[in-house]
Scaffold this active site. Sequence first.
Site, PDB file in Angstrom:
ATOM      1  N   GLU A  82       1.504  -0.633  -4.963  1.00 49.79           N
ATOM      2  CA  GLU A  82       0.574   0.602  -5.404  1.00 49.79           C
ATOM      3  C   GLU A  82       1.444   1.734  -5.168  1.00 49.79           C
ATOM      4  O   GLU A  82       1.676   2.418  -4.241  1.00 49.79           O
ATOM      5  CB  GLU A  82      -0.603   0.523  -4.036  1.00 49.79           C
ATOM      6  CG  GLU A  82      -1.355   1.579  -4.697  1.00 49.79           C
ATOM      7  CD  GLU A  82      -2.173   2.255  -3.404  1.00 49.79           C
ATOM      8  OE1 GLU A  82      -3.525   2.589  -3.679  1.00 49.79           O
ATOM      9  OE2 GLU A  82      -1.541   2.071  -2.319  1.00 49.79           O
TER      10      GLU A  82
ATOM     11  N   ASP B  67       0.843  -1.047  -0.008  1.00 52.07           N
ATOM     12  CA  ASP B  67       0.157  -0.072   0.033  1.00 52.07           C
ATOM     13  C   ASP B  67       0.785   1.292  -0.009  1.00 52.07           C
ATOM     14  O   ASP B  67       2.035   1.269   0.740  1.00 52.07           O
ATOM     15  CB  ASP B  67      -0.906  -0.013   1.245  1.00 52.07           C
ATOM     16  CG  ASP B  67      -1.994   1.155   1.191  1.00 52.07           C
ATOM     17  OD1 ASP B  67      -2.705   1.102   0.426  1.00 52.07           O
ATOM     18  OD2 ASP B  67      -1.911   2.035   2.221  1.00 52.07           O
TER      19      ASP B  67
END
Length: 554
Positions: A281, A215
């Site tokens: 990401e 993330d």
Amino acid sequence: MTEPVRERLDLSSKDPNWWRQAVVYQVYPRSFADADGDGLGDLRGITRRLNHLAALGVDALWLSPFYPSELADGGYDVADYRDVDPRLGTLDDFDALAAEAHRLGLKVIVDLVPNHTSHQHVWFREALAAGPGSPARDRYVFREGRGPHGELPPTDWQSVFGGSAWQRVPDGQWYLHLFAPQQPDLNWANEQVRADFRSTLRFWSDRGVDGFRVDVAHALAKDLTEPLRDLGAPELSGEEALGEFPPGTHPFYDRDEVHEIYRDWRKVLDAYRPPRMAVAEAWVPGARRALYARPDELGQAFNFEYLQAGWDAQELRQVIAGSLADARAAGASATWVLSNHDVIRHASRLMLPPGTDENAWLLTGGHAPRVDEAAGLRRARAATLLMLALPGSSYVYQGEELGLPEVADLPVEVLQDPIWEQTGRVRKGRDGCRVPLPWTTTGPSYGFGTGGAWLPQPEWFAQYAVQAQDEVEGSTLEFYRTALRLRRKLQEGESLVWADDSPAGVLDFARTEGWRCVTNLSDTAVDLPPGEVLLSSGPLEDGRLGPDTTVWIA
């Protein structure tokens, strides 16, 4: 239904490159399936529904965060990286899920959230108790404020969710949170932080996890030299201001030194057999994004240019060609994605006119402009079949195999996304793509669980339920199953050749394995190239390829 016989790429432990051509299915645990009837999806619910993924034909599942969390940001505020939220189960439940997934031939990828912890994390509680200048505070980013009494934030940095990225604590210092105030940013210049995440990588890898989704991978490294630099454009979030700085020099996004962290991680991941995969990401431009996917770093990075591209043949061709070139230059495989837990579902999004303010559309409940659901589904199926024909890995989001559109008309009183409150109730947030899945056409929460669902499901969910589509010829679910089964037989190489004589508004390319994909994004039907039609995303029009339709041809 009976358990399927699976023809697949070699996903055994003998193949370290299984991820390069895989189809990965994203599970948002709280919205997938609820086994205990409390209205919140859980690990045992996922385990009970893994046959759905096996029958669909995906290669792996990616679990969004299931860790202990107060859900200030849908689970991305992690209180303990090496445990399971009690509302979602236990570590034993996770082990059972992983074992069943592996029995069915599915790999397991877990979400890792290294940029920030929850404010309930033991480290942050220690930091607040220890006070300014302590080693405990050095694990995070604490600073004195500006102004005569330190009453102003240290910089003009803005939170992604709105407002200042700084929060003041009772003793007068401020801490950095690029997201919600309940998500204090970690200081990745601190060796304790780095060592602890190496331990987390080993903890889940030792439990049999096959990979990690990272993330906000581009935000870990920050320029913390004094004095901290302002962006000089406080009306912009950090990502929007990336172009104002030379590449690699932004104060807290996509800094060059972030890659040192991932090279360190790769040593940990490569110590396993097979090596654990990872995907970043990273919301940064393509050439910069590809750096995260280098073989000595994470190996893959999400391709958000493709997700953000409009339904336009020329734009899509440029994005596809550029993405393949970037991946090739980095020694990585490309990735493709149309929907996830952060964006409007593509069955709705692809129908919005170019330039539409998506938040304004959500605030109207999806009524201005109104999306034609049948046309949206037709376009979504065409986009999916195009995506699945591209070299590399495809990531699909739970519910897209059912053709689910966005639930745009959620009442504001039920919204859970922190974006709603943190922006002063100006931005509606991401709840519309997170509504729990419909499994049956009737019953409590359409088969999601016996005790309702944590977000309300609309009545029209019944027509999209798995039960309504299973073994129904022409349904979107059966379309996905057929497409994935064919893809497994066809997909081998990592290149394609464009047809230079395709009509305007048509994407036409041949795969080097000997098959072809043609997508008509124009408003009129076009002639089909010669060959046998293997699969079409929608009906052909007297043997011609109609608008918003994709075919695979052998």
